[in-house]
Write a protein that holds these residues in place. Structure first.
Motif, PDB file in Angstrom:
ATOM      1  N   THR A   3      28.355 -13.403 -29.799  1.00 40.78           N
ATOM      2  CA  THR A   3      29.421 -14.100 -29.082  1.00 40.78           C
ATOM      3  C   THR A   3      30.039 -13.169 -28.054  1.00 40.78           C
ATOM      4  OG1 THR A   3      31.102 -13.508 -30.720  1.00 40.78           O
ATOM      5  CG2 THR A   3      29.958 -15.594 -31.054  1.00 40.78           C
ATOM      6  N   VAL A   4      30.369 -13.738 -26.893  1.00 36.22           N
ATOM      7  CA  VAL A   4      31.046 -12.991 -25.841  1.00 36.22           C
ATOM      8  C   VAL A   4      32.179 -13.844 -25.285  1.00 36.22           C
ATOM      9  CG1 VAL A   4      29.033 -11.571 -25.256  1.00 36.22           C
ATOM     10  CG2 VAL A   4      29.420 -13.718 -24.034  1.00 36.22           C
ATOM     11  N   GLY A   5      33.163 -13.165 -24.667  1.00 37.40           N
ATOM     12  CA  GLY A   5      34.379 -13.843 -24.236  1.00 37.40           C
ATOM     13  C   GLY A   5      34.470 -14.226 -22.780  1.00 37.40           C
ATOM     14  N   ILE A  24      26.581 -12.324 -18.564  1.00 39.09           N
ATOM     15  CA  ILE A  24      25.602 -11.889 -17.570  1.00 39.09           C
ATOM     16  C   ILE A  24      25.116 -10.479 -17.901  1.00 39.09           C
ATOM     17  CG2 ILE A  24      25.316 -11.238 -15.133  1.00 39.09           C
ATOM     18  CD1 ILE A  24      27.250 -13.685 -14.536  1.00 39.09           C
ATOM     19  N   ARG A  25      26.034  -9.602 -18.313  1.00 43.56           N
ATOM     20  CA  ARG A  25      25.650  -8.230 -18.692  1.00 43.56           C
ATOM     21  C   ARG A  25      24.728  -8.244 -19.914  1.00 43.56           C
ATOM     22  NH1 ARG A  25      30.973  -7.321 -17.136  1.00 43.56           N
ATOM     23  NH2 ARG A  25      31.787  -7.376 -19.265  1.00 43.56           N
ATOM     24  N   VAL A  26      25.074  -9.058 -20.905  1.00 46.45           N
ATOM     25  CA  VAL A  26      24.276  -9.146 -22.133  1.00 46.45           C
ATOM     26  C   VAL A  26      22.893  -9.729 -21.837  1.00 46.45           C
ATOM     27  CG1 VAL A  26      24.138 -10.385 -24.348  1.00 46.45           C
ATOM     28  CG2 VAL A  26      26.252  -9.248 -23.702  1.00 46.45           C
ATOM     29  N   LEU A  27      22.850 -10.746 -20.970  1.00 47.60           N
ATOM     30  CA  LEU A  27      21.573 -11.391 -20.637  1.00 47.60           C
ATOM     31  C   LEU A  27      20.655 -10.481 -19.820  1.00 47.60           C
ATOM     32  CD1 LEU A  27      22.908 -14.960 -19.897  1.00 47.60           C
ATOM     33  CD2 LEU A  27      21.288 -14.343 -21.711  1.00 47.60           C
ATOM     34  N   ALA A  28      21.225  -9.492 -19.159  1.00 45.65           N
ATOM     35  CA  ALA A  28      20.402  -8.535 -18.409  1.00 45.65           C
ATOM     36  C   ALA A  28      19.622  -7.632 -19.363  1.00 45.65           C
ATOM     37  CB  ALA A  28      21.287  -7.696 -17.489  1.00 45.65           C
ATOM     38  N   LYS A  29      20.102  -7.497 -20.602  1.00 44.42           N
ATOM     39  CA  LYS A  29      19.471  -6.606 -21.576  1.00 44.42           C
ATOM     40  C   LYS A  29      18.679  -7.343 -22.659  1.00 44.42           C
ATOM     41  CE  LYS A  29      23.388  -3.465 -21.171  1.00 44.42           C
ATOM     42  NZ  LYS A  29      24.601  -3.043 -21.829  1.00 44.42           N
ATOM     43  N   ASN A  30      19.061  -8.584 -22.945  1.00 46.51           N
ATOM     44  CA  ASN A  30      18.476  -9.320 -24.069  1.00 46.51           C
ATOM     45  C   ASN A  30      18.118 -10.737 -23.664  1.00 46.51           C
ATOM     46  OD1 ASN A  30      19.155  -7.270 -26.180  1.00 46.51           O
ATOM     47  ND2 ASN A  30      21.220  -7.785 -25.546  1.00 46.51           N
ATOM     48  N   LYS A  31      17.118 -11.296 -24.375  1.00 43.54           N
ATOM     49  CA  LYS A  31      16.757 -12.698 -24.183  1.00 43.54           C
ATOM     50  C   LYS A  31      17.312 -13.509 -25.354  1.00 43.54           C
ATOM     51  CE  LYS A  31      12.631 -12.445 -21.428  1.00 43.54           C
ATOM     52  NZ  LYS A  31      11.326 -13.013 -21.209  1.00 43.54           N
ATOM     53  N   TYR A  32      17.793 -14.683 -25.035  1.00 38.94           N
ATOM     54  CA  TYR A  32      18.298 -15.604 -26.050  1.00 38.94           C
ATOM     55  C   TYR A  32      17.636 -16.953 -25.810  1.00 38.94           C
ATOM     56  CZ  TYR A  32      21.811 -12.076 -26.892  1.00 38.94           C
ATOM     57  OH  TYR A  32      22.433 -10.896 -27.198  1.00 38.94           O
ATOM     58  N   PRO A  33      16.910 -17.461 -26.792  1.00 35.83           N
ATOM     59  CA  PRO A  33      16.279 -18.765 -26.617  1.00 35.83           C
ATOM     60  C   PRO A  33      17.300 -19.887 -26.393  1.00 35.83           C
ATOM     61  CG  PRO A  33      15.339 -17.606 -28.495  1.00 35.83           C
ATOM     62  CD  PRO A  33      16.529 -16.828 -28.045  1.00 35.83           C
ATOM     63  N   LEU A  34      18.499 -19.737 -26.983  1.00 31.89           N
ATOM     64  CA  LEU A  34      19.535 -20.764 -26.859  1.00 31.89           C
ATOM     65  C   LEU A  34      20.833 -20.115 -26.414  1.00 31.89           C
ATOM     66  CD1 LEU A  34      20.734 -23.610 -27.221  1.00 31.89           C
ATOM     67  CD2 LEU A  34      20.960 -23.114 -29.666  1.00 31.89           C
ATOM     68  N   ILE A  35      21.458 -20.728 -25.404  1.00 30.43           N
ATOM     69  CA  ILE A  35      22.754 -20.290 -24.901  1.00 30.43           C
ATOM     70  C   ILE A  35      23.695 -21.480 -24.948  1.00 30.43           C
ATOM     71  CG2 ILE A  35      24.014 -19.409 -22.890  1.00 30.43           C
ATOM     72  CD1 ILE A  35      21.239 -18.225 -21.957  1.00 30.43           C
ATOM     73  N   ILE A  36      24.862 -21.268 -25.549  1.00 32.61           N
ATOM     74  CA  ILE A  36      25.897 -22.312 -25.590  1.00 32.61           C
ATOM     75  C   ILE A  36      27.117 -21.738 -24.891  1.00 32.61           C
ATOM     76  CG2 ILE A  36      27.334 -23.805 -27.030  1.00 32.61           C
ATOM     77  CD1 ILE A  36      25.215 -23.406 -29.285  1.00 32.61           C
ATOM     78  N   THR A  37      27.589 -22.412 -23.844  1.00 29.98           N
ATOM     79  CA  THR A  37      28.722 -21.890 -23.092  1.00 29.98           C
ATOM     80  C   THR A  37      29.829 -22.905 -22.905  1.00 29.98           C
ATOM     81  OG1 THR A  37      29.417 -20.793 -21.043  1.00 29.98           O
ATOM     82  CG2 THR A  37      27.663 -22.430 -20.834  1.00 29.98           C
ATOM     83  N   ASP A  38      31.045 -22.405 -23.060  1.00 32.73           N
ATOM     84  CA  ASP A  38      32.221 -23.199 -22.733  1.00 32.73           C
ATOM     85  C   ASP A  38      32.187 -23.465 -21.235  1.00 32.73           C
ATOM     86  OD1 ASP A  38      34.695 -24.459 -23.002  1.00 32.73           O
ATOM     87  OD2 ASP A  38      35.827 -22.587 -22.887  1.00 32.73           O
ATOM     88  N   LEU A  39      32.777 -24.567 -20.803  1.00 32.17           N
ATOM     89  CA  LEU A  39      32.795 -24.878 -19.376  1.00 32.17           C
ATOM     90  C   LEU A  39      34.014 -24.297 -18.669  1.00 32.17           C
ATOM     91  CD1 LEU A  39      31.566 -28.577 -19.373  1.00 32.17           C
ATOM     92  CD2 LEU A  39      30.286 -26.527 -18.741  1.00 32.17           C
ATOM     93  N   LYS A  40      35.178 -24.439 -19.301  1.00 26.32           N
ATOM     94  CA  LYS A  40      36.419 -23.997 -18.657  1.00 26.32           C
ATOM     95  C   LYS A  40      36.787 -22.596 -19.125  1.00 26.32           C
ATOM     96  CE  LYS A  40      38.503 -28.340 -17.456  1.00 26.32           C
ATOM     97  NZ  LYS A  40      39.762 -29.022 -17.265  1.00 26.32           N
ATOM     98  N   MET A  41      36.531 -21.633 -18.224  1.00 28.47           N
ATOM     99  CA  MET A  41      36.865 -20.240 -18.509  1.00 28.47           C
ATOM    100  C   MET A  41      37.399 -19.615 -17.231  1.00 28.47           C
ATOM    101  SD  MET A  41      33.632 -18.939 -20.823  1.00 28.47           S
ATOM    102  CE  MET A  41      32.343 -19.495 -19.701  1.00 28.47           C
ATOM    103  N   PRO A  42      38.260 -18.619 -17.357  1.00 31.42           N
ATOM    104  CA  PRO A  42      38.724 -17.929 -16.148  1.00 31.42           C
ATOM    105  C   PRO A  42      37.577 -17.158 -15.496  1.00 31.42           C
ATOM    106  CG  PRO A  42      39.681 -16.934 -18.137  1.00 31.42           C
ATOM    107  CD  PRO A  42      38.856 -18.107 -18.573  1.00 31.42           C
ATOM    108  N   GLY A  43      37.693 -16.911 -14.197  1.00 33.98           N
ATOM    109  CA  GLY A  43      36.616 -16.218 -13.494  1.00 33.98           C
ATOM    110  C   GLY A  43      35.455 -17.170 -13.276  1.00 33.98           C
ATOM    111  N   ILE A  44      34.283 -16.752 -13.693  1.00 40.02           N
ATOM    112  CA  ILE A  44      33.087 -17.587 -13.555  1.00 40.02           C
ATOM    113  C   ILE A  44      33.108 -18.635 -14.667  1.00 40.02           C
ATOM    114  CG2 ILE A  44      30.564 -17.596 -13.590  1.00 40.02           C
ATOM    115  CD1 ILE A  44      30.696 -14.606 -12.759  1.00 40.02           C
TER     116      ILE A  44
END
Length: 130
Positions: A32-34, A40-60
């Motif tokens: 989990t990341v906040g 993006i930093r984590v995905l540059a180093k690791n592959k994840y078959p499934l990604i679940i992301t909140d839509l409303k977050m500050p920044g990106i």
């Protein structure tokens, strides 16, 4: 098949804790990341078959994060998660690159089925590629 790893992104710490516990109890490995930036930093180093992301977050936000993940050519299954899914056009989800969406609060049975469906989809894609 790859390890059944899931990346979960949400700026709400309590939500991350709840989803982390649920996914682990379902037998999957989860990170989990906040923020999208952290994802993006984590995905540059690791592959994840499934990604679940909140839509409303500050920044990106989750929509922009999905676009960026697709731009790098990721074949991960990506689900949108929001308490405000009704505010978004379902066709837009597909255009951006989401494979599905989930509503908050998350129903454990729905989450379980979504995760199982994602890994089933990935297995089918791998078989077709062979």
């Amino acid at each position: 098949m790859e390890e059944k790893k899931i990346l979960f992104i949400d700026d709400d710490k309590a939500q991350r804790g709840i989803i982390n516990d649920i996914i682990k109890k379902l037998g999957y490995t989860v990170e989990t990341v906040g923020s999208s930036e952290e994802a993006i930093r984590v995905l540059a180093k690791n592959k994840y078959p499934l990604i679940i992301t909140d839509l409303k977050m500050p920044g990106i936000d989750g929509m922009e994060l999905c676009k960026r993940i697709r731009e790098i050519g990721s074949e991960s299954v990506i689900y949108a998660l929001s308490g405000h899914v009704a505010e978004f056009d379902p066709e837009l989800f597909e255009e951006i690159g989401f494979d599905g969406h989930l509503c908050k609060p998350v129903n454990i049975k729905v989450l379980k089925l979504a995760i199982e469906g994602a890994f089933e989809q990935l297995c089918s894609s791998m078989r077709e590629a062979e």
